[in-house]
Design an enzyme around this catalytic site. Structure first.
Site, PDB file in Angstrom:
ATOM      1  N   HIS A 178      52.220  20.553  21.795  1.00 59.18           N
ATOM      2  CA  HIS A 178      50.959  21.343  21.135  1.00 59.18           C
ATOM      3  C   HIS A 178      51.051  22.585  21.636  1.00 59.18           C
ATOM      4  O   HIS A 178      51.339  22.867  22.718  1.00 59.18           O
ATOM      5  CB  HIS A 178      49.918  20.404  21.364  1.00 59.18           C
ATOM      6  N   CYS A 185      42.821  18.946  20.154  1.00 57.15           N
ATOM      7  CA  CYS A 185      44.176  19.281  20.015  1.00 57.15           C
ATOM      8  C   CYS A 185      45.167  18.206  20.002  1.00 57.15           C
ATOM      9  O   CYS A 185      46.345  18.276  19.586  1.00 57.15           O
ATOM     10  CB  CYS A 185      44.616  20.133  21.661  1.00 57.15           C
ATOM     11  N   ASN A 222      47.029  29.299  19.026  1.00 57.92           N
ATOM     12  CA  ASN A 222      46.633  27.783  19.254  1.00 57.92           C
ATOM     13  C   ASN A 222      45.920  27.575  17.994  1.00 57.92           C
ATOM     14  O   ASN A 222      45.017  27.904  17.831  1.00 57.92           O
ATOM     15  CB  ASN A 222      45.785  27.598  20.853  1.00 57.92           C
TER      16      ASN A 222
HETATM   17  O1  UT7 Z   1      44.757  23.641  23.402  1.00 60.10           O
HETATM   18  C1  UT7 Z   1      43.766  23.005  24.573  1.00 60.10           C
HETATM   19  C2  UT7 Z   1      44.448  22.978  25.685  1.00 60.10           C
HETATM   20  N1  UT7 Z   1      44.103  24.442  26.212  1.00 60.10           N
HETATM   21  C3  UT7 Z   1      44.994  24.759  27.222  1.00 60.10           C
HETATM   22  O2  UT7 Z   1      45.516  23.962  27.743  1.00 60.10           O
HETATM   23  C4  UT7 Z   1      44.597  26.265  27.749  1.00 60.10           C
HETATM   24  C5  UT7 Z   1      44.714  26.275  29.264  1.00 60.10           C
HETATM   25  N2  UT7 Z   1      44.536  27.397  29.971  1.00 60.10           N
HETATM   26  C6  UT7 Z   1      45.013  28.606  29.807  1.00 60.10           C
HETATM   27  O3  UT7 Z   1      45.992  28.648  28.803  1.00 60.10           O
HETATM   28  C7  UT7 Z   1      44.672  29.671  30.588  1.00 60.10           C
HETATM   29  O4  UT7 Z   1      43.936  29.292  31.578  1.00 60.10           O
HETATM   30  C8  UT7 Z   1      44.271  30.852  29.905  1.00 60.10           C
HETATM   31  C9  UT7 Z   1      45.150  31.371  28.840  1.00 60.10           C
HETATM   32  C10 UT7 Z   1      43.049  30.383  28.831  1.00 60.10           C
HETATM   33  C11 UT7 Z   1      43.706  31.763  30.685  1.00 60.10           C
HETATM   34  O5  UT7 Z   1      44.594  32.295  31.819  1.00 60.10           O
HETATM   35  P1  UT7 Z   1      44.189  32.375  33.293  1.00 60.10           P
HETATM   36  O6  UT7 Z   1      45.629  32.925  33.858  1.00 60.10           O
HETATM   37  O7  UT7 Z   1      43.573  31.131  33.532  1.00 60.10           O
HETATM   38  O8  UT7 Z   1      42.958  33.506  33.379  1.00 60.10           O
HETATM   39  P2  UT7 Z   1      41.529  33.342  33.901  1.00 60.10           P
HETATM   40  O9  UT7 Z   1      40.651  32.707  32.859  1.00 60.10           O
HETATM   41  O10 UT7 Z   1      41.375  32.759  35.199  1.00 60.10           O
HETATM   42  O11 UT7 Z   1      41.076  34.866  33.788  1.00 60.10           O
HETATM   43  C12 UT7 Z   1      41.604  35.869  34.827  1.00 60.10           C
HETATM   44  C13 UT7 Z   1      41.477  37.372  34.395  1.00 60.10           C
HETATM   45  C14 UT7 Z   1      39.655  37.123  34.692  1.00 60.10           C
HETATM   46  O12 UT7 Z   1      39.305  38.636  35.225  1.00 60.10           O
HETATM   47  P3  UT7 Z   1      38.852  38.555  36.983  1.00 60.10           P
HETATM   48  O13 UT7 Z   1      37.913  37.590  36.768  1.00 60.10           O
HETATM   49  O14 UT7 Z   1      40.071  38.167  37.500  1.00 60.10           O
HETATM   50  O15 UT7 Z   1      38.708  39.951  36.985  1.00 60.10           O
HETATM   51  C15 UT7 Z   1      39.163  37.223  33.199  1.00 60.10           C
HETATM   52  O16 UT7 Z   1      38.053  38.009  33.012  1.00 60.10           O
HETATM   53  O17 UT7 Z   1      41.527  37.605  33.188  1.00 60.10           O
HETATM   54  C16 UT7 Z   1      40.157  38.071  32.592  1.00 60.10           C
HETATM   55  N3  UT7 Z   1      40.452  37.740  31.129  1.00 60.10           N
HETATM   56  C17 UT7 Z   1      40.882  38.597  30.187  1.00 60.10           C
HETATM   57  N4  UT7 Z   1      41.417  39.998  30.293  1.00 60.10           N
HETATM   58  C18 UT7 Z   1      42.068  40.427  29.213  1.00 60.10           C
HETATM   59  C19 UT7 Z   1      40.026  36.640  30.366  1.00 60.10           C
HETATM   60  N5  UT7 Z   1      40.489  36.672  29.228  1.00 60.10           N
HETATM   61  C20 UT7 Z   1      40.916  38.170  28.990  1.00 60.10           C
HETATM   62  C21 UT7 Z   1      41.307  38.723  27.818  1.00 60.10           C
HETATM   63  N6  UT7 Z   1      41.878  39.750  28.086  1.00 60.10           N
HETATM   64  N7  UT7 Z   1      41.255  38.232  26.663  1.00 60.10           N
END
Ligand code: UT7
Length: 335
Positions: free
Chosen positions: A262, A115, A292
């Site tokens: 980014h 990135c 992204n």
């Molecule tokens: O470009 C390089 C740098 N990248 C970044 O800076 C990305 C940084 N991270 C993020 O943007 C966020 O952490 C994400 C968008 C990737 C994820 O969001 P989050 O709020 O951290 O969600 P999470 O991974 O903690 O997941 C929360 C819940 C989980 O379910 P449970 O365990 O709470 O029941 C996941 O299984 O959301 C679920 N989940 C989804 N649900 C529907 C994960 N992905 C999905 C999805 N659709 N695509």
């Protein structure tokens, strides 16, 4: 010492739009979750039947940037190509651009900083131009993520975020003082390498091993992201490296005319916007349309911002990125 300046910008994204609802054909996800957590509404994924690849998209963006710089391919004396998704394991995309554009046998360098790849590429180009080694450098960021994402519920936390596309700039020697790239600032912290990574196939985990193990739960050849961990580091590092760039040039956040972060997550961009007290018109986001696109995200956004006349001569433009490595960096420009 010379100065370096961005003289042309261009971008290309594949025509094939994948909306959040389209993703439901492969995985259990929904528009509400994706928009709420990331801001993404749709992304472009290469149509496998099309000619597009990482390097071909880079070429398409490059042609526009070269034309807008008022140059031809023969005026370019060096290529820098940033990607984490090259067409081939080796060689990288730079030499393919040299070939596709029919350029003379100029040097071509590949940058592997995910990135932050475009920020690193601009920094390298800036040094080459400032020392007088090259006059016009083509800098490309391009990604074909869709070719390597896991299209299943298991991979949804990564797959819904990433999109394909390319952006390019031409950086040229300028004799005008205090115009152009004012400074670049680069950082890394390799102890977090695995938190956002693709482990194999690589020399550390080669194809033979993957085939021998034949493990249906093996996800080592798909990208892995510890989302919340990456998010927490991103907001800290973005803030630090923007501040570092501003301070190096005796500027404050009030001097920023346009911040192009980014495009990792709209929530990260909004956090940074608030932290620096910037109004909506001073931060450019397009993650809603493209997801992204890693090394391509900043040059695509730069090109779109320029097309929308959001960048004017004399403006202070700040570019900043954070990502896998971890690596992060910023570029301060007086346009
Ligand atoms: O470009 C390089 C740098 N990248 C970044 O800076 C990305 C940084 N991270 C993020 O943007 C966020 O952490 C994400 C968008 C990737 C994820 O969001 P989050 O709020 O951290 O969600 P999470 O991974 O903690 O997941 C929360 C819940 C989980 O379910 P449970 O365990 O709470 O029941 C996941 O299984 O959301 C679920 N989940 C989804 N649900 C529907 C994960 N992905 C999905 C999805 N659709 N695509």
């Amino acid at each position: 010492m010379y100065n370096s300046k961005i003289t042309g910008v261009g971008h290309y994204v594949p025509e094939n739009i994948i909306t959040n609802n389209d993703l439901k054909q492969w995985m259990d996800t929904n528009d509400e979750w994706i928009q709420e957590r990331t801001g993404i509404k749709e992304r472009r994924w290469i149509d496998p039947q099309s000619e597009d690849s990482t390097s071909i998209m880079g070429v398409k963006a490059a042609k526009i940037a070269i034309e807008r710089a008022g140059l031809t391919k023969d005026d370019i004396d060096f290529i820098i190509f940033a990607t984490l998704s090259p067409d081939m394991y080796f060689p990288g995309g730079g030499v393919r651009v040299q070939d596709y554009l029919g350029m003379p046998t100029i040097g071509a360098l590949d940058i592997r900083n995910q990135c932050s790849g475009f920020i690193y590429a601009v920094s390298v180009a800036d040094q080459f131009i400032k020392t007088g080694m090259y006059k016009n450098i083509l800098v490309i960021g391009s990604e074909n993520h869709s070719g390597g994402l896991e299209r299943s519920t298991r991979g949804r936390n990564v797959t819904v975020i990433f999109g394909d596309g390319a952006g390019a700039v031409v950086m040229s020697r300028s004799s005008k003082k205090d115009i152009g790239i004012l400074s670049t600032h680069l950082h890394s912290e390799g102890k977090h390498a695995k938190e956002l990574s693709l482990i194999g196939p690589s020399t550390g985990r080669w194809v033979d091993t993957i085939i021998k193990e034949n493990d249906p739960n093996d996800v080592s050849y798909y990208p892995y992201m510890n989302g919340q961990f990456v998010f927490k580091h991103a907001i800290v590092r973005f803030s630090e490296v923007i501040t570092e760039g501003l301070q190096a040039n005796n500027l404050t956040s009030e001097d920023i005319d346009l911040l192009i972060p980014h495009q990792a997550n709209l929530r990260i961009a909004q956090f940074i916007q608030k932290k620096f007290g910037l109004s909506d018109d001073k931060v450019f986001n397009n993650i809603m349309k493209y997801g992204n696109t890693t090394a391509a995200s900043i040059p695509i956004a730069l090109s779109e911002a320029w097309e929308q006349r959001k960048i004017n001569d004399g403006d202070i433009v700040v570019l900043a990125a954070f990502g896998s490595g971890f690596t992060w960096g910023s570029v301060i420009i007086k346009w």
